[in-house]
Design an enzyme around this catalytic site. Structure first.
Site, PDB file in Angstrom:
ATOM      1  CD  GLU A   5     -33.921-141.616 -33.677  1.00  0.00           C
ATOM      2  OE1 GLU A   5     -34.874-140.976 -33.355  1.00  0.00           O
ATOM      3  OE2 GLU A   5     -33.149-141.226 -34.817  1.00  0.00           O
TER       4      GLU A   5
ATOM      5  CG  HIS B 148     -24.616-136.356 -37.221  1.00  0.00           C
ATOM      6  ND1 HIS B 148     -25.162-135.174 -36.947  1.00  0.00           N
ATOM      7  CD2 HIS B 148     -25.538-137.205 -37.636  1.00  0.00           C
ATOM      8  CE1 HIS B 148     -26.309-135.135 -37.429  1.00  0.00           C
ATOM      9  NE2 HIS B 148     -26.719-136.442 -37.675  1.00  0.00           N
TER      10      HIS B 148
END
Lengths: 322, 327
Positions: free
Chosen positions: A58, A127
C-alpha cells in the site's frame, strides 16, 4: 431514466473518464480481476498499461500514484479497504496533501485514492472501519463519501478531473443499492451538499450510508408529525457549511449522524461548527449520533448495534424537541 | 583513482558539481553556526561525489527525488544558489517561497521532484516518476537518492519490489554514509552491503566507492542506460562518509554525549571526494591550477551573491500563508 446499482455507476464513471483522458489510469491490488467489482471489465477494454495490478504494498503503490501525478498523469489508486490506508499514511499525509504547499505551488498531485469505507458486512475490525474523519483532519486532501449511485458517479468523475488529491470512499453496504443514473454525461461538483429530504423542524446532517439511516428516521418522525430535513453532505472535505447553516437557520435544531468513532468524528466537526456559528438560531443543543465507542465487532448483531440506527437518530431528534 | 578514457569535459563537469556543493554547504554551515538560519540543516559535505556523479549521468528531462540531506542533490541537478539560499533563510524569494525550508527544496523545472523529510518517504514517489516514464513511453529515468537508514524502512522494500515487478526505469541510489542519525549502520543491520538486498527483488545491486565521483558516474551511467533500454531498476550502494554532524548544531541534542569513534571520524574525514577529484584533475593536467582556482573563486563568489540576495529577499507576506493550497 435507467436505474443502476452503485457498482455499475462507478464502473461507468471509471470507463468514461479513462476513455476521455489517456492520462487517467487505474493502479492497485487486483484491479484487473476487480475484487470490488467497480473495476471489473476495465482491463478488457484498456489493457496492461492503464489497468495495473500491483503487489500488496500500500505504501509504495500510494506513493507511486503520487510520483506519477506530479509528473503529469492522473492515477486512480485502488487500495481496497480504508483500513489499508493506515499502511500508506506517510504518502497521503506527509506527501500528497502537503506537497503543493510545501514546494511553494510548484506542483500538484492530481490523483484519486479509492477504498471501501466503514462497516456493514461483518468483516471484523480490520475491514470495517470508517476512516474519513482522519483525512478530514489532514490539510489539502479532498474527501468524498457518496450515498447513492447517482452521486457516486458524478462525484467520481469530478474527483478524477480534480487537480488535487482526492480520497473517494465507497461503502460496501451501498454496493447493490440502485438509483436513477442518467444516460447522458453529468458531473457533481465536489463540496456541494444535497438536500435529500426537505423539512422544517430539524436538520439531520449525514454522508454515505448514514444518509439512509437519517432518511429512515425522518420517515418515522414524519408519521409522528416531525418534519426533518436531511442534508447529504456528499463531500466531507471541503464540506458545504453554507448549506448546513442555511438549514439550521430555518429549523433551529441540528443532529449530526456519522458512521465513525465518536471522538473527533465528522459529526464532531459539523456539530462544533453549528454550535459556533449558529448558536443564536438554535432552539436546543446540537446532537451527535455516531458509532458506539468500541472497535468494530464481527457478529452481525453486535456490528449493527455498534452503528448508528434510525432509532438512535429519532432519539437524538426527540432530545432537540423536548 | 584510475579513470582512463573518461572524457575531459565530463571530468570537469563532475568536478564543478562537487565543488559547487562543497562551497555552498560550507557557507550554509557557517551561517547556521552564526544563528542566521532557522530550523535545521543537514549538510552533504563528504558525500558530494554521489550526487555529482549520478546527476552527471542524467539529462535535464530525467528526474530525481531527494532526502532531508538534499542540498547536494539540488545543486548537482542544476539548482539555483540564490533560490536555494533564500529558501534556507525562509524568505519569499526561495524555491518554495519560504514554505519548505532545507528539507523540502524542489525545482520541478529541472526534474528535481523534491526533497522529502521522511526517511524512505521519497522512494515510492521515485517509483511513480519511473511509472510515469514507462506509461508515456518516454526514455526518461527516475533516480531515487536515499540513505542507509532508509534501507531499513518498509518503503525501501516495497519500492524496490514494485519497481522490479513493473520493470520501471528507476535507479535507487543508496548513500551509505554509515550513520542513521546517531546510530551506526553496522548496528542497524547485520549485513555489510545494502546492495545485497537487491537480490531479494531480482534486480542488480552494485557497490560503488562513494568517495570517487568518477566511479559513481560510470556505475550510474550503466544503470541509466540499462533503465532507458527497458532493463528495469538497479540498486547502487555508494559507500560514503558523513564528514560531520547528522544535523548542524546537534551538540544541543546530545547533552555532551559522543557517538563517533575518533579514529573512525578521522578516517572518514580523510576520505574527501573533493580532494580526491582535485588530485586527479591536477595530476592528469585536466585543468591548469589557475583555472581551478578561478573556478573556485567564481563559485565562492556566486555563493556569496546568493547569501546577499537571500538577505535582501523579503520575508513572506502573511497572506502567503493561504496561497498555494488547492490547485
Amino acid at each position: 431514466m435507467p436505474r443502476k446499482t452503485y457498482v455499475a455507476a462507478i464502473q461507468e464513471a471509471l470507463a468514461e473518464e479513462m476513455r476521455r483522458d489517456p492520462s487517467v489510469f487505474l493502479i492497485g491490488e487486483d484491479v484487473r480481476i476487480g475484487v470490488f467489482p467497480s473495476t471489473r471489465g476495465l482491463y478488457a477494454e484498456f489493457g496492461d498499461k492503464r489497468v495495473i495490478d500491483t503487489p500488496i504494498s500500500e505504501l509504495a503503490v500510494a506513493g507511486a500514484g503520487i510520483g506519477a501525478a506530479i509528473t503529469g498523469l492522473r492515477p486512480i489508486v485502488d487500495l481496497m479497504f480504508g483500513t489499508f490506508l493506515y499502511l500508506a499514511f506517510d504518502q497521503i499525509a506527509n506527501q500528497a496533501g502537503a506537497m503543493r504547499y510545501m514546494y511553494g505551488g510548484q506542483t500538484k498531485a492530481s490523483l484519486v485514492f479509492m477504498v471501501q469505507n466503514g462497516a456493514g458486512s461483518s468483516a471484523g475490525h480490520h475491514h470495517s472501519q470508517a476512516v474519513h474523519q482522519f483525512f478530514m483532519n489532514m490539510p489539502q486532501i479532498k474527501v468524498i463519501l457518496p450515498s447513492s449511485p447517482y452521486d457516486g458517479k458524478g462525484l467520481l468523475k469530478s474527483a478524477i478531473r480534480d487537480d488535487n488529491p482526492v480520497l473517494f470512499l465507497h461503502s460496501l453496504s451501498l454496493g447493490g443499492k440502485r438509483s436513477e443514473v442518467p444516460t447522458e454525461e453529468y458531473l457533481i461538483p465536489i463540496g456541494l451538499a444535497d438536500v435529500k429530504r426537505a423539512g422544517s423542524d430539524v436538520t439531520i446532517c449525514a454522508a454515505g450510508p448514514a444518509v439512509h439511516t437519517a432518511l429512515a428516521a425522518a420517515k418515522t418522525l414524519a408519521s409522528a408529525g416531525v418534519d426533518a430535513e436531511v442534508i447529504d453532505l456528499r463531500s466531507l472535505s471541503p464540506w458545504d457549511k453554507g448549506a448546513v447553516l442555511e438549514s439550521v437557520a430555518k429549523t433551529g435544531r441540528f443532529v449530526a449522524v456519522d458512521e465513525s468513532f465518536p471522538t473527533c468524528s465528522a459529526a464532531s466537526e459539523w456539530a462544533a461548527t453549528v454550535a459556533e456559528e449558529a448558536f443564536h438560531q438554535l432552539k436546543a443543543p446540537v446532537q451527535r449520533v455516531t458509532n458506539k465507542d468500541v472497535p468494530m465487532p464481527f457478529s452481525p448483531v453486535l456490528e449493527k448495534a455498534a452503528l448508528p440506527s434510525a432509532d438512535d437518530v429519532i432519539a437524538a431528534v426527540q432530545r432537540t424537541l423536548s | 583513482m584510475h579513470h582512463q578514457g573518461m572524457p575531459v569535459d565530463v571530468v570537469i563537469d563532475i568536478y564543478t558539481r562537487v565543488l559547487r556543493i562543497r562551497r555552498f554547504e560550507e557557507e550554509v554551515g557557517r551561517l547556521f553556526r552564526q544563528g542566521q538560519l532557522p530550523g535545521f540543516v543537514h549538510l552533504y559535505i563528504g558525500e558530494e561525489a554521489v550526487a555529482a556523479g549520478v546527476c552527471a549521468a542524467l539529462t535535464d528531462e530525467d528526474t530525481i527525488v531527494s532526502t532531508h540531506r538534499g542540498h547536494g542533490h539540488v545543486i548537482a541537478k542544476g539548482g539555483d544558489f540564490k533560490r536555494m539560499m533564500a529558501e534556507l533563510f525562509g524568505k519569499a524569494g526561495g524555491y518554495c517561497k519560504g514554505k519548505g525550508g532545507s528539507m523540502h527544496i524542489a525545482d520541478f523545472d529541472i526534474g528535481m521532484l523534491g526533497a522529502i523529510g521522511i526517511v524512505g518517504g521519497g522512494m515510492p514517489i521515485a517509483v511513480g516518476a519511473g511509472l510515469s516514464a514507462w506509461y508515456t513511453d518516454s526514455d526518461r529515468v527516475s533516480v531515487c537518492f536515499f540513505g542507509d537508514g532508509a534501507a531499513n524502512e518498509g518503503s525501501f522494500h516495497e519500492s524496490l519490489n514494485l519497481a522490479s515487478t513493473l520493470t520501471l526505469p528507476v535507479i535507487f541510489v543508496c548513500e551509505n554514509n554509515q550513520y542513521g542519525e546517531f546510530t551506526p549502520a553496522r548496528q542497524a543491520m547485520n549485513i555489510s552491503d545494502i546492495a545485497d538486498r537487491a537480490v531479494g527483488y531480482g534486480i542488480p545491486g552494485l557497490v560503488a566507492d562513494g568517495v570517487d565521483a568518477l566511479e559513481i558516474y560510470r556505475v550510474a551511467l550503466a544503470a541509466v542506460e540499462r533503465a532507458r533500454a527497458g532493463g528495469g531498476p538497479t540498486l547502487i550502494e555508494a559507500k560514503t562518509h558523513r564528514r560531520g554532524s547528522h544535523a548542524e548544531g546537534e551538540e544541543a541534542f546530545l547533552g555532551g554525549q559522543t557517538y563517533r569513534d575518533e579514529t573512525e571520524l578521522a578516517a572518514a574525514q580523510a576520505k574527501d571526494p573533493l580532494l580526491l577529484l582535485h588530485t586527479y584533475v591536477s595530476e592528469n593536467e585536466i585543468l591548469p591550477a589557475e583555472l581551478l582556482e578561478a573556478l573556485d573563486g567564481e563559485i565562492t563568489a556566486s555563493v556569496q551573491e546568493a547569501v546577499a540576495a537571500a538577505r535582501e529577499s523579503p520575508e513572506p507576506e502573511i497572506a502567503a500563508l493561504y496561497e498555494d493550497l488547492w490547485a
